[in-house]
Structure formats: C-alpha cells, structure tokens
Design an enzyme around this catalytic site. Structure first.
Site, PDB file in Angstrom:
ATOM      1  N   GLY A  26       0.833  -1.191   0.000  1.00 36.41           N
ATOM      2  CA  GLY A  26       0.000   0.000   0.000  1.00 36.41           C
ATOM      3  C   GLY A  26       0.865   1.236   0.000  1.00 36.41           C
ATOM      4  O   GLY A  26       1.935   1.259  -0.598  1.00 36.41           O
ATOM      5  N   CYS A  27       0.429   2.248   0.701  1.00 36.27           N
ATOM      6  CA  CYS A  27       1.170   3.503   0.789  1.00 36.27           C
ATOM      7  C   CYS A  27       2.534   3.275   1.433  1.00 36.27           C
ATOM      8  O   CYS A  27       2.632   2.655   2.482  1.00 36.27           O
ATOM      9  CB  CYS A  27       0.362   4.503   1.608  1.00 36.27           C
ATOM     10  SG  CYS A  27       1.225   6.055   1.905  1.00 36.27           S
ATOM     11  N   PHE A  28       3.585   3.789   0.819  1.00 40.22           N
ATOM     12  CA  PHE A  28       4.919   3.564   1.381  1.00 40.22           C
ATOM     13  C   PHE A  28       5.120   4.253   2.719  1.00 40.22           C
ATOM     14  O   PHE A  28       5.972   3.856   3.502  1.00 40.22           O
ATOM     15  CB  PHE A  28       6.049   3.889   0.413  1.00 40.22           C
ATOM     16  CG  PHE A  28       5.988   5.198  -0.334  1.00 40.22           C
ATOM     17  CD1 PHE A  28       5.466   6.351   0.207  1.00 40.22           C
ATOM     18  CD2 PHE A  28       6.487   5.254  -1.629  1.00 40.22           C
ATOM     19  CE1 PHE A  28       5.435   7.540  -0.498  1.00 40.22           C
ATOM     20  CE2 PHE A  28       6.481   6.450  -2.347  1.00 40.22           C
ATOM     21  CZ  PHE A  28       5.941   7.586  -1.780  1.00 40.22           C
TER      22      PHE A  28
END
Length: 192
Positions: A26-28
């Site tokens: 997902g979002c880093f």
C-alpha cells in the site's frame, strides 16, 4: 525478441554485512513506519519499483499508469533479523488479500508486492505465501505479487521518514498509527 519490453534496471548498492528486500504494502508511508523501528533494519528508503517509466514523479505514480508500486527498500542485518521474520511482519501489517488496494488507497501503485533480489528471496517468499494460503490464516487468498526486482527510484525527499516527520497529520493518526500499534503489540521483541 526485439519487440520485447525492456525494463530499466537501476543499480542498488548494498553495504557490506547487510541484505536488501523491496516490499510494497500500500502507501509507502505505512510500510516505512512499520519497518523503521525493527531491530536489525538499518535503513529504509521509500520509492517506486516494478514499473516501466524511468524516474517517475509522485504525481505520475498516483495516476496508476506507470506500472510502479509504492515500495520501501529495507536494508537489514541478517545476523540480527532474518528475511523470514521480516516477511512475517510484512504480511501481518497489511491486507495481502486485496488486489491493488489498501483501505481507501486504490490503484495498482498500492499493490501488495515483493520484489526479490536473488533466487533465495524468491523461494522463501513463494514458500511462505503458499503456507499462508494453505493454513487459512487469511480468509481470502493472498494476491501478493512476487516478482524479480527490476528497478527502484527513490521517492521525493518529503516522502522519506514521513510518519516520524508528520505524525500528527490525520492520515498518520488514522491509517499509519494503527499499523505501528499492531507492530508494537505483536512484534515487540523485534523492536529497537
């Protein structure tokens, strides 16, 4: 074979005594916040991997058209923590059963992914994924992509160490903090 798509390969320098794994969950910002406090993880860099556009910008990545996933590169000391232990944290702190999505973040850039750097990493990741699927730990099958590492482009500076720099922001409080709390609850013995 001349018509075959050629992906850029970016060189990665791995400091002596360390190993490297490239992971997308997902979002880093989320996965970076989870991996930074792990004992044996020496460095985490947020960036983009697995795509076909050279030197993409965050805006290009957000379009979902570059083929990249938001990832982190975790440099770790294998004498302090094994790849198996890191992958356990990886699969436990995101939803590896949703294709191209983590919560409200949707698009191929948010896919669950492991970009392996050698055959041993590929074998271990594939074996653990199979074991997790067969065990029924997750209600649905894992959709985590396991692919050979081809490229990595570091994200812009404002993305690096995002949670520690912006912890009071709503996204950090409502999306990232629960993942960090889960890490602390279930993997306290692995923290710095």
């Amino acid at each position: 074979m001349d018509n075959e798509l050629k992906l850029p390969v970016t060189a990665v320098q791995i400091p002596e005594g360390l190993d490297l794994i490239t992971l997308g969950a997902g979002c880093f910002w989320c996965i970076e916040a989870v991996f930074l406090p792990i004992r044996g993880v020496e460095k985490v860099v947020s960036g983009y991997s697995g795509g076909f556009v050279e030197h993409p910008s965050y805006e290009e990545i957000c379009s979902g058209t570059t083929g990249h996933a938001e990832v982190i590169q975790a440099y770790y000391d294998p004498s302090m923590i094994s790849l198996s232990e890191l992958l356990e944290v990886f699969w436990a702190t995101h939803d590896p059963t949703t294709l191209n999505r983590q919560g409200a973040d949707t698009g191929p850039q948010y896919r669950s992914s492991i970009f392996y750097h050698n055959p041993e990493q590929e074998k271990l990741a594939s074996t653990i994924k199979t074991q997790l699927n067969e065990s029924g730990v997750f209600e649905d099958p894992l959709v985590t992509e396991i692919a050979a590492f081809t490229n990595f482009y570091p994200a812009e500076n404002y993305h690096q160490d995002y949670y520690n720099q912006n912890g009071a922001e709503p996204y950090c409080q409502f999306v990232i903090k629960p993942k960090v709390d889960k890490l602390k609850k279930f993997f306290a013995e692995r923290l710095k």
